[in-house]
Write a protein that holds these residues in place. Structure first.
Motif, PDB file in Angstrom:
ATOM      1  N   ASP A 141       0.848  -1.192   0.000  1.00  0.00           N
ATOM      2  CA  ASP A 141       0.000   0.000   0.000  1.00  0.00           C
ATOM      3  C   ASP A 141       0.876   1.231   0.000  1.00  0.00           C
ATOM      4  O   ASP A 141       1.733   1.386   0.857  1.00  0.00           O
ATOM      5  N   ASP A 196      -3.812   8.411   8.917  1.00  0.00           N
ATOM      6  CA  ASP A 196      -4.495   8.040   7.679  1.00  0.00           C
ATOM      7  C   ASP A 196      -5.983   7.879   7.957  1.00  0.00           C
ATOM      8  O   ASP A 196      -6.394   7.071   8.783  1.00  0.00           O
ATOM      9  N   MET A 252      -9.059   0.957   7.686  1.00  0.00           N
ATOM     10  CA  MET A 252      -8.147  -0.156   7.511  1.00  0.00           C
ATOM     11  C   MET A 252      -8.850  -1.373   6.941  1.00  0.00           C
ATOM     12  O   MET A 252      -8.227  -2.346   6.587  1.00  0.00           O
ATOM     13  N   LYS A 274      -0.989  -0.226  10.351  1.00  0.00           N
ATOM     14  CA  LYS A 274      -0.234   0.187   9.169  1.00  0.00           C
ATOM     15  C   LYS A 274       1.249  -0.071   9.442  1.00  0.00           C
ATOM     16  O   LYS A 274       1.822   0.497  10.370  1.00  0.00           O
ATOM     17  N   SER A 289      -1.965  -3.770   6.935  1.00  0.00           N
ATOM     18  CA  SER A 289      -1.720  -2.955   5.750  1.00  0.00           C
ATOM     19  C   SER A 289      -0.243  -2.663   5.659  1.00  0.00           C
ATOM     20  O   SER A 289       0.341  -2.084   6.581  1.00  0.00           O
ATOM     21  N   LYS A 327       2.931  -0.714   4.139  1.00  0.00           N
ATOM     22  CA  LYS A 327       3.182   0.598   3.534  1.00  0.00           C
ATOM     23  C   LYS A 327       4.638   0.712   3.099  1.00  0.00           C
ATOM     24  O   LYS A 327       5.527   0.095   3.676  1.00  0.00           O
ATOM     25  N   GLY A 360       1.876   4.372  12.940  1.00  0.00           N
ATOM     26  CA  GLY A 360       2.223   3.131  12.257  1.00  0.00           C
ATOM     27  C   GLY A 360       3.335   2.391  12.972  1.00  0.00           C
ATOM     28  O   GLY A 360       3.820   2.783  14.039  1.00  0.00           O
TER      29      GLY A 360
END
Length: 845
Positions: free
Chosen positions: A21, A31, A35, A157, A181, A183, A190
């Motif tokens: 992502d 963000d 999610m 994240k 997720s 990144k 995160g």
């Protein structure tokens, strides 16, 4: 077979796994995207079914495949709880061309799983099913090409920032399988997964307090994928997989002592760094402080690199303390960026010169606090650093007065230096530990802080006042300024604050030593000590300064008196001040000795079981002790202690006699058992095993006043190493006890070592007394007047002589036995050598 090494062509799968992502920039704002955006939840006619595609309203088939036996519980849940049509297949190939189908498996690493994943099929794992059953929520079907095994990483994240690429693909896939997720860039709130403590993502994560973890953390989470209650942010788990603060760094140490280098090398290795011997190999060059002159170090000046971080030791200890690599720019030794041409070619030293990190310490000053915390106590502070320019111009002194003025300046400099020491103790060390305690980081408790620092504040207040007065007198300098009056007026206050500090000094040192065994305390201590303002002075160095301060003040005041004319008004003040300050020194030292004596006496009192309460008093100080074995006795109670080991405690007014517990006797003491062969019955041995051992090493026998001792005699000859005959007069009888010193506490040829002190003390307190040395003729003469006493002494002499002979014989036998073993060993080794030679080896078929 792992899913990333299947037999199919997995190029498409790898491309998908690498497609993390994407976040275009480093975002400081959370963000806002959900999610769970991988899934689109829709209700179908009230059924607890959730689809991921709004165009597909038909309930999909769920195909259960895999080499393992299908889980009947899962099948039952899918059919009855979520009302899905379920089909069981060996590999699911008969359903591969159907569109509205979901594949279920508990094996996310097999060939069949890889095939369906490459072909963008929807794949479901058991963790997802169990999660929705527990939460009582509709079943969410994963979207195409994004298999989900469980939700352990849901709403997290995770930024991936390490190499190699093949392992990155593995980690990204595992994160997606667990609902997370992945990144490319780190975002606030995160988690950063990396191997090295460096880089822009790492620095951002540190600045916002984010988690920085090793790839192993993801793999451990995957190992617990079937545990729906598993906490991926468990404190112990995070601690075990946090990226060490020196990971990926190559560290070169400059200017440290050898013992400091060894300790820092251990820390570097512990926190995954690499210690390098050469500056050219390093990523970080660590210096003792920020007073660095590269001209003194040609190996650095000639090979200087902008890519190397030049930092102080404070960076090192701060990194360990906070658990992450501290920002190098905050601890740089360079005030301005240096160019590659640091030193001109004419000033460069021969390139062949190479020095080890320990050699750099020769170029470091032993240092003090800006020239004041030197080890001699004298100040290196110049006048222009202390006063403004106009103050200096106003001071006019004659050549004769200048000597007195210079002594006053030295007194002021050392006082300013000393106050700075006290401030560091109070506001750097003590305040740091108290602040950490208040924040919940309890490194040492409040009692330990008080034991180390509690008496410093009183010293600081008094000496701050003295410093203020000295500055006022010297800044407005006249020859008749009364420096002595300052110390004369403050003498009582000095006495009041120094007595408790000196009394507490040993406690402070002992507490500091105990706390230093705590690694966390040691790191914080080194962190504070590495600050530039401390100039390499340790906490122990600063704690001992008050002990040394007052004697140095006396010496400076005497120097000032010697440079002062008798007609000067300060002369009288100095004559009064010096004896008062000397009294402060003497009383604090005397108080310290009394405290030590009382503490030592209390320790002895505490070690004696059954000691009467009236014997315990603060005025009773121990002078010496003597361990001995009773080899003969007569009188009221002494005979029952024959062949027992006792200890005589010699106090300033009495003797205290106590029996030594058998389990506290040393091996050398056990030799005084006269080598008698003793045996215990089995019953007695077992009884001793289960018998509760006493806690105290001594058991009280009796006490003895000095006037009760009639005489002490000493006898020795070639066979008898030496015995003492003590005659005493008690209330009911005249007692005699014969003792043999243990452990050679009294040398055989010098009977005065212990009893000489006794004789001298009795001479001072009551009457004339001395130790009498006797021989065989004296015993023979004694036999005429007191045969019982003479026989007792002869028996004791025989026992001691036979014990010595037995001991010598045993020693000789032991030596002969060792020599025999050595001979046998050498002969056996020689035989082995001959057997092992090539000429004696036979071929083995």
């Amino acid at each position: 077979m792992n899913y990333w090494s299947g037999e199919y062509n997995l190029m498409n799968l790898h491309d998908r796994a690498d497609n993390t992502d994407n976040v275009s920039t480093l975002s400081y704002q959370p963000d806002s995207t959900s999610m769970n955006d991988d899934d689109q939840t829709l209700q179908n006619n009230g059924l607890n079914v959730t689809y991921d595609d709004s165009e597909n309203r038909e309930k999909p088939k769920i195909v259960v495949f895999g080499k393992n036996t299908p889980d009947e519980e899962i099948i039952h849940i899918l059919q009855n709880k979520f009302s899905y049509p379920v089909f069981i297949s060996k590999n699911g190939h008969e359903f591969k061309d159907e569109h509205n189908v979901v594949f279920y498996t508990d094996d996310f690493s097999g060939i069949d799983f890889n095939y369906y994943n490459v072909n963008d099929k929807r794949i479901l794992g058991p963790g997802v099913v169990r999660f929705h059953v527990r939460e009582k929520t509709p079943l969410v079907i994963p979207r195409e090409g994004r298999p989900k095994y469980c939700y352990n990483m849901q709403k997290h994240k995770i930024c991936i920032n390490f190499y190699p690429k093949s392992e990155v693909r593995q980690i990204v896939d595992l994160i997606h399988f667990m609902g997370g997720s992945a990144k490319r860039e780190f975002t606030v709130n995160g988690i950063l997964v990396t191997r090295q403590a460096k880089g822009s993502a790492y620095r951002l994560a540190v600045s916002v307090g984010g988690l920085i973890l090793l790839p192993s953390w993801v793999k451990v989470c995957w190992d617990h994928r079937d545990d729906t209650d598993f906490d991926i942010l468990d404190k112990n788990l995070i601690k075990a997989h946090t990226v060490p603060c020196f990971a990926g760094h190559k560290i070169f140490l400059c200017g440290f002592k050898e013992e400091d280098v060894e300790g820092m090398k251990e820390k570097i290795e512990k926190y995954e760094g690499n210690f390098v011997e050469s500056y050219g190999e390093c990523s970080h060059a660590i210096f003792v402080d920020n007073h660095v002159n590269f001209l003194n170090w040609p190996i650095i000046s000639h090979n200087y690199s902008d890519k190397v971080y030049h930092v102080t030791a404070e960076w090192f200890w701060t990194s360990i303390s906070v658990g992450s690599c501290a920002h190098e720019e905050a601890y740089s030794v360079l005030k301005k960026p240096l160019t590659t041409g640091i030193v001109s070619s004419r000033k460069r030293v021969n390139e062949g010169v190479r020095r080890s990190p320990c050699d750099f310490k020769k170029n470091m000053s032993h240092g003090s606090m800006d020239g004041t915390l030197d080890r001699t106590g004298s100040s290196g502070m110049s006048v222009d650093k202390m006063f403004s320019e106009e103050d200096i111009n106003d001071v006019k002194v004659t050549s004769k007065q200048s000597k007195r003025y210079m002594v006053c300046m030295e007194l002021l400099g050392t006082e300013e230096n000393y106050v700075q020491c006290l401030r560091i103790l109070e506001y750097d060390f003590k305040a740091e530990f108290e602040a950490r305690n208040e924040s919940g980081e309890c490194i040492i408790n409040a009692i330990q802080i008080k034991q180390i620092f509690s008496k410093v504040n009183g010293l600081l207040l008094v000496h701050t006042n003295i410093l203020s007065c000295l500055k006022n007198e010297i800044s407005n300098w006249h020859d008749n300024n009364a420096i002595g009056r300052i110390y004369s007026y403050e003498a009582e206050e000095l006495k009041r604050v120094y007595r408790p500090y000196i009394n507490n000094f040993d406690t402070a040192c002992n507490t500091l030593n105990e706390c230093s065994e705590n690694e966390q305390f040691h790191v914080i201590l080194k962190l504070i000590e590495s600050r530039p303002e401390l100039k390499r002075n340790s906490l122990k160095d600063l704690l001992i300064r008050p002990v040394q301060r007052m004697p140095s003040v006396v010496l400076l005041l005497k120097q000032l008196l010697a440079k002062t004319d008798r007609t000067n008004t300060d002369f009288v003040f100095l004559e009064h001040a010096i004896p008062k300050i000397e009294t402060v020194v003497q009383e604090t030292n005397s108080f310290l000795r009394e405290t030590h004596d009382y503490t030592k006496s209390l320790e002895i009192f505490n070690d004696i079981e059954g000691l009467p309460a009236e014997i315990i008093t603060s005025s009773r100080a121990v002078i010496d002790t003597l361990e001995c074995c009773v080899v003969g006795a007569s009188g009221s109670f002494w005979p029952e202690y024959v062949k027992k080991n006792i200890k005589i405690f010699f106090f300033n007014d009495i003797f205290v006699i106590a029996k030594i517990r058998s389990r506290y006797e040393s091996k050398s003491n056990m030799d005084m058992s006269f080598k008698e062969t003793k045996s215990l019955s089995r019953q007695a041995s077992i009884a001793n095993i289960f018998k509760r051992r006493p806690d105290k090493p001594y058991k009280y026998i009796n006490y003895l006043l000095f006037p009760k001792i009639r005489e002490v005699q000493f006898f020795s000859d070639s066979n008898c190493s030496g015995i003492f005959i003590i005659k005493m007069r008690l209330q009911l009888s005249d007692d005699l006890v014969i003792v043999k010193p243990l452990n050679e506490t009294v040398p055989h040829l010098d009977p005065k070592s212990f009893f000489k002190q006794v004789a001298e003390h009795i001479n001072k307190t009551s009457r004339q007394f001395e130790v009498e040395v006797i021989c065989g003729e004296d015993i023979a003469q004694l036999e005429r007047f007191n045969p019982e006493e003479a026989i007792l002494i002869r028996k004791a002499i025989v026992q001691v002589s036979s014990a010595n002979a037995t001991s010598n014989m045993t020693s000789n036998r032991s030596s002969q036995f060792k020599r025999a073993l050595t001979t046998v060993s050498l002969n056996f080794q020689s035989s082995l050598n001959r057997f092992g030679s090539k000429s004696t080896l036979n071929t083995i078929n």
